[in-house]
Design a protein around this motif. Structure first.
Motif, PDB file in Angstrom:
ATOM      1  N   GLY A 278      -5.078 -20.747 -17.862  1.00 50.89           N
ATOM      2  CA  GLY A 278      -5.444 -19.585 -18.318  1.00 50.89           C
ATOM      3  C   GLY A 278      -5.117 -19.068 -19.398  1.00 50.89           C
ATOM      4  N   ILE A 279      -3.726 -19.085 -19.272  1.00 50.73           N
ATOM      5  CA  ILE A 279      -2.667 -18.596 -20.412  1.00 50.73           C
ATOM      6  C   ILE A 279      -2.924 -19.252 -21.657  1.00 50.73           C
ATOM      7  CG2 ILE A 279      -0.240 -18.404 -21.123  1.00 50.73           C
ATOM      8  CD1 ILE A 279       0.602 -17.898 -18.350  1.00 50.73           C
ATOM      9  N   ASP A 280      -3.199 -20.846 -21.642  1.00 54.68           N
ATOM     10  CA  ASP A 280      -3.270 -21.609 -22.828  1.00 54.68           C
ATOM     11  C   ASP A 280      -4.583 -21.299 -23.303  1.00 54.68           C
ATOM     12  OD1 ASP A 280      -0.808 -22.636 -22.144  1.00 54.68           O
ATOM     13  OD2 ASP A 280      -1.765 -24.410 -21.109  1.00 54.68           O
ATOM     14  N   VAL A 281      -5.708 -21.047 -22.708  1.00 57.76           N
ATOM     15  CA  VAL A 281      -7.063 -20.852 -23.158  1.00 57.76           C
ATOM     16  C   VAL A 281      -7.249 -19.568 -23.742  1.00 57.76           C
ATOM     17  CG1 VAL A 281      -9.499 -20.822 -22.467  1.00 57.76           C
ATOM     18  CG2 VAL A 281      -7.943 -22.753 -21.752  1.00 57.76           C
ATOM     19  N   MET A 282      -6.842 -18.542 -22.974  1.00 58.00           N
ATOM     20  CA  MET A 282      -7.142 -17.041 -23.144  1.00 58.00           C
ATOM     21  C   MET A 282      -6.053 -16.252 -23.520  1.00 58.00           C
ATOM     22  SD  MET A 282     -10.475 -16.873 -22.252  1.00 58.00           S
ATOM     23  CE  MET A 282     -10.585 -15.069 -21.963  1.00 58.00           C
ATOM     24  N   GLY A 283      -4.734 -16.640 -23.435  1.00 56.94           N
ATOM     25  CA  GLY A 283      -3.548 -15.750 -23.758  1.00 56.94           C
ATOM     26  C   GLY A 283      -3.376 -14.638 -22.912  1.00 56.94           C
ATOM     27  N   GLU A 284      -2.035 -14.422 -22.423  1.00 52.69           N
ATOM     28  CA  GLU A 284      -1.823 -13.525 -21.451  1.00 52.69           C
ATOM     29  C   GLU A 284      -2.563 -12.251 -21.502  1.00 52.69           C
ATOM     30  OE1 GLU A 284       2.432 -12.903 -20.630  1.00 52.69           O
ATOM     31  OE2 GLU A 284       2.998 -15.038 -21.627  1.00 52.69           O
ATOM     32  N   ASP A 285      -2.548 -11.404 -22.506  1.00 51.03           N
ATOM     33  CA  ASP A 285      -3.332 -10.424 -22.968  1.00 51.03           C
ATOM     34  C   ASP A 285      -4.635 -10.201 -22.219  1.00 51.03           C
ATOM     35  OD1 ASP A 285      -0.837  -9.276 -23.451  1.00 51.03           O
ATOM     36  OD2 ASP A 285      -1.496  -9.366 -25.741  1.00 51.03           O
ATOM     37  N   ASN A 286      -5.442 -11.395 -22.114  1.00 51.56           N
ATOM     38  CA  ASN A 286      -6.711 -11.421 -21.784  1.00 51.56           C
ATOM     39  C   ASN A 286      -6.965 -12.020 -20.338  1.00 51.56           C
ATOM     40  OD1 ASN A 286      -7.778 -10.470 -24.534  1.00 51.56           O
ATOM     41  ND2 ASN A 286      -7.083 -12.542 -25.176  1.00 51.56           N
ATOM     42  N   ILE A 287      -5.993 -11.771 -19.402  1.00 48.77           N
ATOM     43  CA  ILE A 287      -6.247 -12.579 -18.149  1.00 48.77           C
ATOM     44  C   ILE A 287      -5.981 -11.443 -17.229  1.00 48.77           C
ATOM     45  CG2 ILE A 287      -5.217 -14.199 -16.475  1.00 48.77           C
ATOM     46  CD1 ILE A 287      -4.801 -16.050 -18.604  1.00 48.77           C
ATOM     47  N   LEU A 288      -6.797 -11.388 -16.094  1.00 52.97           N
ATOM     48  CA  LEU A 288      -6.515 -10.707 -14.832  1.00 52.97           C
ATOM     49  C   LEU A 288      -6.404 -11.741 -13.642  1.00 52.97           C
ATOM     50  CD1 LEU A 288      -8.592  -8.941 -16.615  1.00 52.97           C
ATOM     51  CD2 LEU A 288      -8.299  -7.318 -14.495  1.00 52.97           C
ATOM     52  N   LEU A 289      -5.423 -11.781 -12.901  1.00 55.17           N
ATOM     53  CA  LEU A 289      -5.047 -12.726 -11.807  1.00 55.17           C
ATOM     54  C   LEU A 289      -5.653 -12.259 -10.668  1.00 55.17           C
ATOM     55  CD1 LEU A 289      -1.455 -14.058 -12.513  1.00 55.17           C
ATOM     56  CD2 LEU A 289      -3.637 -15.075 -13.171  1.00 55.17           C
ATOM     57  N   ASP A 290      -6.675 -13.052  -9.917  1.00 56.49           N
ATOM     58  CA  ASP A 290      -6.893 -12.555  -8.657  1.00 56.49           C
ATOM     59  C   ASP A 290      -7.467 -13.803  -7.937  1.00 56.49           C
ATOM     60  OD1 ASP A 290      -9.219 -13.538  -9.873  1.00 56.49           O
ATOM     61  OD2 ASP A 290     -10.152 -11.418  -9.770  1.00 56.49           O
ATOM     62  N   PRO A 291      -7.645 -13.625  -6.514  1.00 56.77           N
ATOM     63  CA  PRO A 291      -8.026 -14.807  -5.940  1.00 56.77           C
ATOM     64  C   PRO A 291      -9.643 -15.191  -6.151  1.00 56.77           C
ATOM     65  CG  PRO A 291      -7.383 -13.195  -4.279  1.00 56.77           C
ATOM     66  CD  PRO A 291      -7.527 -12.593  -5.573  1.00 56.77           C
ATOM     67  N   ASP A 292     -10.017 -16.178  -5.641  1.00 54.80           N
ATOM     68  CA  ASP A 292     -11.345 -16.695  -6.083  1.00 54.80           C
ATOM     69  C   ASP A 292     -12.467 -15.570  -5.486  1.00 54.80           C
ATOM     70  OD1 ASP A 292     -10.517 -19.031  -7.199  1.00 54.80           O
ATOM     71  OD2 ASP A 292     -11.342 -20.449  -5.690  1.00 54.80           O
TER      72      ASP A 292
END
Length: 321
Positions: A278-292
């Motif tokens: 996710g980090i590689d594709v979107m960058g940290e600033d564009n990610i919200l981590l959560d369960p499925d």
């Protein structure tokens, strides 16, 4: 990276314990869900989550809305459309969101969080989406086509979205699990989502679970700020993310990195791989981590351990603290 959950938690209503609550219960004035919501929020806060929910403890994702919206009846745990769908004459989930916000504010006030850490915290409002509601319901009268019911529900639930914004929600999540089933007219679904999005000025996310192979590209064009998909329980979605990352420009990604369908603790290496992708594709600033998806169907201790793992890896992999 921001951390959150999709919604539900495996907590059960408890009987009143204090003298005051027992007294209120005698007169039917005791709300057992208020304490449960506070407990859910405290649990999420103590685990270290940034954006919390009220836990969806009061009812299932369909019943919570259709029981209050004219045009629906809810019989034997089944939703039936019996007339024209109209806005509810009262707010549905706002009261629970306010309970959650009050508890979160109290926890933040009594913590040693920095101002930056405190600013990241918040409560999101959750709405069950138009296509999912209508496809979960039996049409008994008034509507000849599901599409017309979907659009009417979108207009009706927009009132709730606006009320959630007014209540101070950080953002709104629209749950649309039916979008991956192949049963939904995506053109109508997109129009319905647009109606809700146009009602509010805060960010809007859309959660769609399941294998997105047949719909991924179409969903990236939906007018939402956040697309929340499952990746832990579905390898195809990881491949789709890599293949179509250019379609996600301008959006944030809810990265489902914990398998909510498994009652076992996720393998740390697997979760790490998903987050790193996710980090590689979107960058940290564009990610919200959560369960499925929601965690309601598993044991509480399992849910807690899964979220602890997610928080641990977030702390390890984030370069921006």
């Amino acid at each position: 990276m921001i951390t959150t959950v999709v919604g539900s938690f495996p907590l059960e209503v408890k009987s009143p314990e204090s003298g005051r609550d027992k007294f209120l219960n005698i007169f039917g004035a005791y709300d057992p869900y208020k304490r449960l919501i506070e407990e859910v929020v405290e649990l999420q806060f103590n685990l270290g989550l940034d954006i919390v929910t009220e836990g969806q403890v009061r009812d299932d994702m369909v019943g919570i809305f259709v029981k209050h919206i004219p045009g629906f009846t809810y019989v034997h745990n089944s939703s039936v459309i019996t007339g024209k769908i109209l806005p509810s004459n009262h707010n549905i989930t706002v009261g629970d969101v306010r309970i959650a916000e009050h508890k979160l504010d109290e926890l933040i006030k009594n913590s040693n969080l920095s101002s930056v850490e405190a600013e990241r915290k918040g409560v999101k409002g959750i709405i069950t989406g138009p296509s999912t509601i209508v496809h979960s319901s039996r049409i008994e009268s008034f509507y000849k086509e599901k599409g017309h019911a979907i659009i009417d529900y979108a207009h009706a639930i927009s009132k709730e979205a606006s009320a959630l914004e007014g209540a101070g929600c950080k953002y709104i999540q629209i749950d649309e699990p039916f979008l991956s089933t192949g049963m939904v007219d995506l053109k109508v679904a997109k129009e319905a989502i647009s109606i809700i999005v146009d009602t509010v000025n805060i960010p809007v996310g859309m959660h769609a679970c399941g294998n997105l192979k047949g719909v991924f590209k179409q969903l990236t064009s939906f007018p939402v700020d956040i697309l929340d998909f499952e990746f832990a329980g579905n390898n195809d979605n990881i491949k789709l993310l890599k293949e179509h990352k250019n379609l996600l420009k301008g959006k944030k990604l809810g990265l489902g990195c914990l398998d909510s369908a498994s009652k076992d603790l996720d393998e740390e290496s697997r979760v790490r791989e998903i987050i790193q992708t996710g980090i590689d594709v979107m960058g940290e600033d564009n990610i919200l981590l959560d369960p499925d998806c929601g965690l309601k169907k598993m044991k509480l201790e399992t849910a807690k351990n899964k979220l602890k793992l997610m928080i641990k890896l977030n702390n390890e992999l984030s370069t921006k603290k």
